[in-house]
Design an enzyme around this catalytic site. Structure first.
Site, mmCIF file in Angstrom:
data_model
loop_
_atom_site.group_PDB
_atom_site.id
_atom_site.type_symbol
_atom_site.label_atom_id
_atom_site.label_comp_id
_atom_site.label_asym_id
_atom_site.label_seq_id
_atom_site.Cartn_x
_atom_site.Cartn_y
_atom_site.Cartn_z
ATOM 1 N N LYS A 138 0.164 3.828 2.802
ATOM 2 C CA LYS A 138 0.688 3.425 4.114
ATOM 3 C C LYS A 138 2.201 3.621 4.172
ATOM 4 O O LYS A 138 2.736 4.099 5.168
ATOM 5 C CB LYS A 138 0.374 1.950 4.394
ATOM 6 C CG LYS A 138 -1.006 1.661 4.890
ATOM 7 C CD LYS A 138 -1.066 0.192 5.282
ATOM 8 C CE LYS A 138 -2.436 -0.229 5.737
ATOM 9 N NZ LYS A 138 -2.440 -1.642 6.151
ATOM 10 N N ASN A 179 0.840 -1.183 0.000
ATOM 11 C CA ASN A 179 0.000 0.000 0.000
ATOM 12 C C ASN A 179 0.885 1.247 0.000
ATOM 13 O O ASN A 179 1.533 1.568 0.989
ATOM 14 C CB ASN A 179 -0.911 -0.033 1.233
ATOM 15 C CG ASN A 179 -1.898 1.114 1.269
ATOM 16 O OD1 ASN A 179 -1.577 2.245 0.944
ATOM 17 N ND2 ASN A 179 -3.113 0.808 1.702
ATOM 18 N N ASP A 232 -1.778 -4.175 10.505
ATOM 19 C CA ASP A 232 -3.121 -4.362 10.002
ATOM 20 C C ASP A 232 -3.963 -3.342 10.745
ATOM 21 O O ASP A 232 -3.768 -3.108 11.947
ATOM 22 C CB ASP A 232 -3.648 -5.782 10.229
ATOM 23 C CG ASP A 232 -4.843 -6.098 9.322
ATOM 24 O OD1 ASP A 232 -5.007 -5.418 8.287
ATOM 25 O OD2 ASP A 232 -5.598 -7.013 9.642
ATOM 26 N N PHE A 247 -6.779 8.563 2.819
ATOM 27 C CA PHE A 247 -7.266 7.413 2.056
ATOM 28 C C PHE A 247 -8.219 6.605 2.919
ATOM 29 O O PHE A 247 -8.423 6.911 4.090
ATOM 30 C CB PHE A 247 -6.095 6.555 1.555
ATOM 31 C CG PHE A 247 -5.238 5.970 2.642
ATOM 32 C CD1 PHE A 247 -5.416 4.657 3.067
ATOM 33 C CD2 PHE A 247 -4.242 6.716 3.253
ATOM 34 C CE1 PHE A 247 -4.633 4.107 4.066
ATOM 35 C CE2 PHE A 247 -3.440 6.171 4.255
ATOM 36 C CZ PHE A 247 -3.638 4.872 4.654
ATOM 37 N N GLY A 248 -8.805 5.575 2.341
ATOM 38 C CA GLY A 248 -9.705 4.708 3.101
ATOM 39 C C GLY A 248 -10.934 5.462 3.594
ATOM 40 O O GLY A 248 -11.598 6.164 2.837
ATOM 41 N N TYR A 249 -11.212 5.331 4.881
ATOM 42 C CA TYR A 249 -12.402 5.925 5.488
ATOM 43 C C TYR A 249 -12.153 7.350 6.011
ATOM 44 O O TYR A 249 -13.012 7.917 6.694
ATOM 45 C CB TYR A 249 -12.884 5.049 6.649
ATOM 46 C CG TYR A 249 -13.336 3.667 6.236
ATOM 47 C CD1 TYR A 249 -14.650 3.426 5.860
ATOM 48 C CD2 TYR A 249 -12.438 2.597 6.220
ATOM 49 C CE1 TYR A 249 -15.076 2.159 5.488
ATOM 50 C CE2 TYR A 249 -12.844 1.327 5.844
ATOM 51 C CZ TYR A 249 -14.160 1.117 5.477
ATOM 52 O OH TYR A 249 -14.576 -0.133 5.106
#
Length: 193
Positions: A13, A10, A69, A150-152
């Site tokens: 990340k 990613n 994670d 990114f993501g939520y």
């Protein structure tokens, strides 16, 4: 300078971790060590998935490494999406838009908006495993706001703030995020050595 592999593909990340660590450590990606396998994440916990990834790299490449994670845990959804955060909407890959759409649909009509991001990091150094955790509490808002992250990030407002992670920008987010808190614990451990 200490060299560590961060077991991720990613790019967001990787960039975030490198920004958090600055010049304290030389961070290699999976690509940097020519690891192009899709490492399975089949554990039932964030800690388990982080350990699976770190163990895979250590066992196959013989390099000290860490893996993380991260999950978004929403109280009214009994901790969902949790370990399924990246693939919450189903299908292959990480479709952030579809994941947020599903989350917002599942949150419709719910008064309890409490949520938390939680990151588990597993470090394998010299064959020994160490776990670190970072948590940031907050809430899910009713619609997307902001263009960073990114993501939520566009639907999550951390406790004590009025902006979403996506509105505050990476510099501010990297100071208070779940990943930053877990990485801080990782750094404290490494700096003691």
């Amino acid at each position: 300078m200490k060299e560590l592999v961060f077991a991720t593909n990613n790019a967001y990340k990787l960039e975030e971790i490198r920004a958090i660590l600055g010049d304290k450590m030389h961070i290699l990606s999976l690509n940097d060590i020519n690891c192009h396998e899709d490492i399975p994440e089949t554990a039932e916990t964030l800690e388990g998935n982080a350990a699976l990834k770190a163990e895979y790299v250590f066992n196959h490449y013989g390099k000290d490494c860490f893996a993380d994670d991260t999950g978004l845990e929403v109280e009214t959804l009994n901790g969902a999406p949790g370990i399924y955060s990246a693939r919450y909407a189903g299908g292959e890959g990480h479709d952030s838009e579809a994941n947020m759409t599903k989350l917002l649909l599942n949150m419709e009509g719910k008064d309890n908006r409490k949520a938390r991001f939680r990151t588990a990091i597993c470090l394998i150094e010299g064959g020994k495993e160490h776990l670190f955790e970072g948590i940031v509490n907050g809430e899910i808002i009713g619609s997307r706001r902001g263009g960073e992250g990114f993501g939520y990030d566009p639907v999550f407002v951390p406790e004590g703030y009025t902006e979403t992670f996506a509105e505050m920008g990476n510099d501010e987010k990297n100071k208070i995020s779940h990943r930053a808190r877990a990485v801080e614990k990782l750094c404290e451990y490494l700096n003691k050595k």
